[in-house]
Motif scaffolding. Structure first.
Motif, PDB file in Angstrom:
ATOM      1  N   SER A 143       0.806  -1.231   0.000  1.00  0.00           N
ATOM      2  CA  SER A 143       0.000   0.000   0.000  1.00  0.00           C
ATOM      3  C   SER A 143       0.836   1.277   0.000  1.00  0.00           C
ATOM      4  O   SER A 143       0.338   2.340  -0.371  1.00  0.00           O
ATOM      5  N   GLU A 144       2.098   1.185   0.410  1.00  0.00           N
ATOM      6  CA  GLU A 144       2.945   2.376   0.466  1.00  0.00           C
ATOM      7  C   GLU A 144       3.953   2.417  -0.675  1.00  0.00           C
ATOM      8  O   GLU A 144       5.075   2.886  -0.526  1.00  0.00           O
ATOM      9  N   THR A 145       3.538   1.936  -1.838  1.00  0.00           N
ATOM     10  CA  THR A 145       4.382   1.978  -3.030  1.00  0.00           C
ATOM     11  C   THR A 145       3.580   2.537  -4.206  1.00  0.00           C
ATOM     12  O   THR A 145       2.340   2.588  -4.152  1.00  0.00           O
ATOM     13  N   PRO A 146       4.251   2.932  -5.282  1.00  0.00           N
ATOM     14  CA  PRO A 146       3.540   3.433  -6.462  1.00  0.00           C
ATOM     15  C   PRO A 146       2.644   2.388  -7.127  1.00  0.00           C
ATOM     16  O   PRO A 146       1.779   2.744  -7.928  1.00  0.00           O
ATOM     17  N   LEU A 147       2.846   1.109  -6.808  1.00  0.00           N
ATOM     18  CA  LEU A 147       2.056   0.037  -7.423  1.00  0.00           C
ATOM     19  C   LEU A 147       0.945  -0.454  -6.498  1.00  0.00           C
ATOM     20  O   LEU A 147       0.397  -1.540  -6.695  1.00  0.00           O
ATOM     21  N   ALA A 148       0.587   0.357  -5.514  1.00  0.00           N
ATOM     22  CA  ALA A 148      -0.364  -0.058  -4.483  1.00  0.00           C
ATOM     23  C   ALA A 148      -1.693  -0.551  -5.047  1.00  0.00           C
ATOM     24  O   ALA A 148      -2.285  -1.494  -4.522  1.00  0.00           O
ATOM     25  N   LYS A 149      -2.164   0.068  -6.104  1.00  0.00           N
ATOM     26  CA  LYS A 149      -3.492  -0.257  -6.630  1.00  0.00           C
ATOM     27  C   LYS A 149      -3.455  -1.220  -7.808  1.00  0.00           C
ATOM     28  O   LYS A 149      -4.486  -1.494  -8.427  1.00  0.00           O
ATOM     29  N   GLU A 150      -2.281  -1.729  -8.112  1.00  0.00           N
ATOM     30  CA  GLU A 150      -2.159  -2.676  -9.224  1.00  0.00           C
ATOM     31  C   GLU A 150      -2.633  -4.061  -8.805  1.00  0.00           C
ATOM     32  O   GLU A 150      -2.602  -4.415  -7.620  1.00  0.00           O
ATOM     33  N   LYS A 151      -3.042  -4.833  -9.779  1.00  0.00           N
ATOM     34  CA  LYS A 151      -3.438  -6.213  -9.539  1.00  0.00           C
ATOM     35  C   LYS A 151      -2.196  -7.065  -9.277  1.00  0.00           C
ATOM     36  O   LYS A 151      -1.179  -6.920  -9.949  1.00  0.00           O
ATOM     37  N   GLY A 152      -2.263  -7.929  -8.300  1.00  0.00           N
ATOM     38  CA  GLY A 152      -1.115  -8.767  -7.964  1.00  0.00           C
ATOM     39  C   GLY A 152      -1.022 -10.015  -8.820  1.00  0.00           C
ATOM     40  O   GLY A 152      -1.926 -10.357  -9.587  1.00  0.00           O
ATOM     41  N   GLY A 153       0.089 -10.721  -8.684  1.00  0.00           N
ATOM     42  CA  GLY A 153       0.253 -11.996  -9.361  1.00  0.00           C
ATOM     43  C   GLY A 153      -0.586 -13.070  -8.683  1.00  0.00           C
ATOM     44  O   GLY A 153      -1.052 -12.894  -7.551  1.00  0.00           O
ATOM     45  N   THR A 154      -0.780 -14.180  -9.359  1.00  0.00           N
ATOM     46  CA  THR A 154      -1.608 -15.265  -8.824  1.00  0.00           C
ATOM     47  C   THR A 154      -0.760 -16.482  -8.479  1.00  0.00           C
ATOM     48  O   THR A 154       0.336 -16.673  -9.022  1.00  0.00           O
ATOM     49  N   ILE A 155      -1.276 -17.292  -7.591  1.00  0.00           N
ATOM     50  CA  ILE A 155      -0.554 -18.506  -7.231  1.00  0.00           C
ATOM     51  C   ILE A 155      -0.492 -19.469  -8.419  1.00  0.00           C
ATOM     52  O   ILE A 155       0.524 -20.129  -8.645  1.00  0.00           O
ATOM     53  N   LYS A 156      -1.562 -19.518  -9.212  1.00  0.00           N
ATOM     54  CA  LYS A 156      -1.573 -20.430 -10.361  1.00  0.00           C
ATOM     55  C   LYS A 156      -0.481 -20.085 -11.357  1.00  0.00           C
ATOM     56  O   LYS A 156       0.247 -20.966 -11.832  1.00  0.00           O
ATOM     57  N   ASP A 157      -0.354 -18.809 -11.684  1.00  0.00           N
ATOM     58  CA  ASP A 157       0.672 -18.398 -12.646  1.00  0.00           C
ATOM     59  C   ASP A 157       2.071 -18.625 -12.088  1.00  0.00           C
ATOM     60  O   ASP A 157       2.992 -19.012 -12.821  1.00  0.00           O
ATOM     61  N   THR A 158       2.230 -18.405 -10.789  1.00  0.00           N
ATOM     62  CA  THR A 158       3.546 -18.591 -10.175  1.00  0.00           C
ATOM     63  C   THR A 158       3.933 -20.068 -10.154  1.00  0.00           C
ATOM     64  O   THR A 158       5.095 -20.420 -10.424  1.00  0.00           O
ATOM     65  N   LEU A 159       2.994 -20.939  -9.860  1.00  0.00           N
ATOM     66  CA  LEU A 159       3.282 -22.373  -9.856  1.00  0.00           C
ATOM     67  C   LEU A 159       3.696 -22.863 -11.243  1.00  0.00           C
ATOM     68  O   LEU A 159       4.588 -23.714 -11.375  1.00  0.00           O
ATOM     69  N   VAL A 160       3.077 -22.328 -12.269  1.00  0.00           N
ATOM     70  CA  VAL A 160       3.464 -22.683 -13.640  1.00  0.00           C
ATOM     71  C   VAL A 160       4.929 -22.321 -13.883  1.00  0.00           C
ATOM     72  O   VAL A 160       5.702 -23.108 -14.449  1.00  0.00           O
ATOM     73  N   MET A 161       5.332 -21.137 -13.422  1.00  0.00           N
ATOM     74  CA  MET A 161       6.708 -20.702 -13.651  1.00  0.00           C
ATOM     75  C   MET A 161       7.702 -21.502 -12.809  1.00  0.00           C
ATOM     76  O   MET A 161       8.818 -21.784 -13.257  1.00  0.00           O
ATOM     77  N   VAL A 162       7.314 -21.893 -11.610  1.00  0.00           N
ATOM     78  CA  VAL A 162       8.161 -22.764 -10.795  1.00  0.00           C
ATOM     79  C   VAL A 162       8.390 -24.090 -11.519  1.00  0.00           C
ATOM     80  O   VAL A 162       9.524 -24.588 -11.616  1.00  0.00           O
ATOM     81  N   ALA A 163       7.318 -24.653 -12.035  1.00  0.00           N
ATOM     82  CA  ALA A 163       7.424 -25.933 -12.735  1.00  0.00           C
ATOM     83  C   ALA A 163       8.262 -25.810 -14.003  1.00  0.00           C
ATOM     84  O   ALA A 163       9.089 -26.679 -14.312  1.00  0.00           O
TER      85      ALA A 163
END
Length: 350
Positions: free
Chosen positions: A235-255
């Protein structure tokens, strides 16, 4: 899709265009196949072992101003702290008592810790615990500093490349240079560290082609460790209101990282556990094989907030140690408290 998944499993190689196509078209069924291939690949190189590292976040003071980071220099609301060398040594003592054979010393880019202070600290740790691996994660320093720290006993160095897109990197890092980041990673590798790189998933403006480039860069660098986590807005950064990454997308990249750089060590990050109650366990089933329980004193732990709502903020180190061991075992894996060097490093030094 079946052909691409089978080929990356068999050959550990795909072109950037093929990776991009795969990422754009994965169905849920395809993802399950991907995770299964990644798990098999991890088991081929590391069996069912999950390595534990004791994480000591010793300073949240940072000279950099990265747009996504909660401890960026411009955030005047964060309560800053800096552990003394004696306090860091006390954390190492506690980590050793809990069985850890790797201490991860992580901080913002805090130049109060001079070469002399860091060298003395590492020498004291190594004298006290010569068999333990010391991992540093302290950001960009002079090559001479990296060499001095390695010479006096540091074993590993973690420095995420954050994104392989020059445009995206420079948009998010106004006080840093894309080329300097890569130069640091190359220097660390040349000195002889076990090197960790990695990136965030879900950054504003990030494309599938950018993520494919991240993976291709890792294939080129061949790091010993790969850290991949979701972007979580603060909340205290310029990207406070941006949509975050998802666990599904992150798991794909881990794999995908497991399949393309199969000998690497890949953490199941705390950020994944923050997004989902079973986030770290899901990452282990998708190819990750390292967990880093926190040793940071509870008196300052919540101040090391790269992102908000981080889990384990009130847990004592012994709570984290035994909680994560139970979770790893319940997911069907075996805890290993040894040094857990990368297969690539062991092969090069045998």
């Amino acid at each position: 899709m079946h052909y691409l998944l089978e080929r990356v499993y068999q050959t550990n190689d795909l072109s950037k265009e093929e990776i991009t196509y795969l990422l754009e078209n994965l169905t849920q069924v395809d993802k399950e196949v991907l995770y299964n291939y990644a798990l098999k690949t991890k088991q081929k190189y590391y069996g069912n072992k999950v390595y534990l590292r004791g994480l000591i976040e010793f300073s949240n003071i940072c000279k950099q101003d990265c747009f996504y980071c909660g401890i960026r220099a411009s955030n005047v609301k964060v309560k800053r702290y800096r552990l003394t060398p004696e306090e860091i040594l006390a954390c190492c003592d506690q980590a050793y008592e809990l069985g850890y054979q790797t201490f991860v010393l992580q901080s913002g880019e805090d130049l109060w810790y001079t070469d002399e202070i860091l060298v003395n600290l590492i020498q004291k740790i190594k004298k006290r615990y010569p068999e333990v691996a010391i991992t540093l994660s302290i950001g960009e320093r002079r090559v001479e500093t990296y060499q001095n720290l390695f010479t006096c006993g540091a074993d590993r160095f973690l420095m995420r490349h954050e994104t392989a897109s020059k445009e995206l990197y420079e948009t998010l890092h106004p006080t840093m240079r894309f080329e300097e980041r890569r130069a640091c990673l190359n220097a660390l590798k040349g000195i002889g560290y076990q090197v960790g790189a990695g990136f965030m998933v879900g950054l504003p403006g990030q494309t599938f082609a950018d993520l494919a480039e991240d993976l291709r860069y890792l294939m080129e660098l061949r790091p010993d460790m790969i850290g991949i986590g979701p972007f979580i807005p603060h909340s205290e950064t310029p990207l406070a209101k941006e949509k975050g990454g998802t666990i599904k997308d992150t798991l794909v990249m881990v794999a995908m990282a497991r399949l393309l750089v199969p000998e690497s060590l890949i953490p199941a990050t705390t950020a994944l556990g923050t997004l989902h109650p079973q986030g770290r366990e899901l990452a282990l089933k998708a190819g990750a094989n390292v967990v880093m329980p926190i040793i940071t004193p509870t008196s300052v732990r919540k101040q090391y907030a790269l992102y908000e709502n981080k889990i384990c903020g009130d847990d004592h180190p012994e709570d984290c140690r035994y909680c994560i061991e139970r979770r790893i075992q319940s997911a069907g894996f075996e805890v290993d408290l040894g040094r857990g060097d990368s297969r690539q490093f062991v092969a090069c030094n045998s």
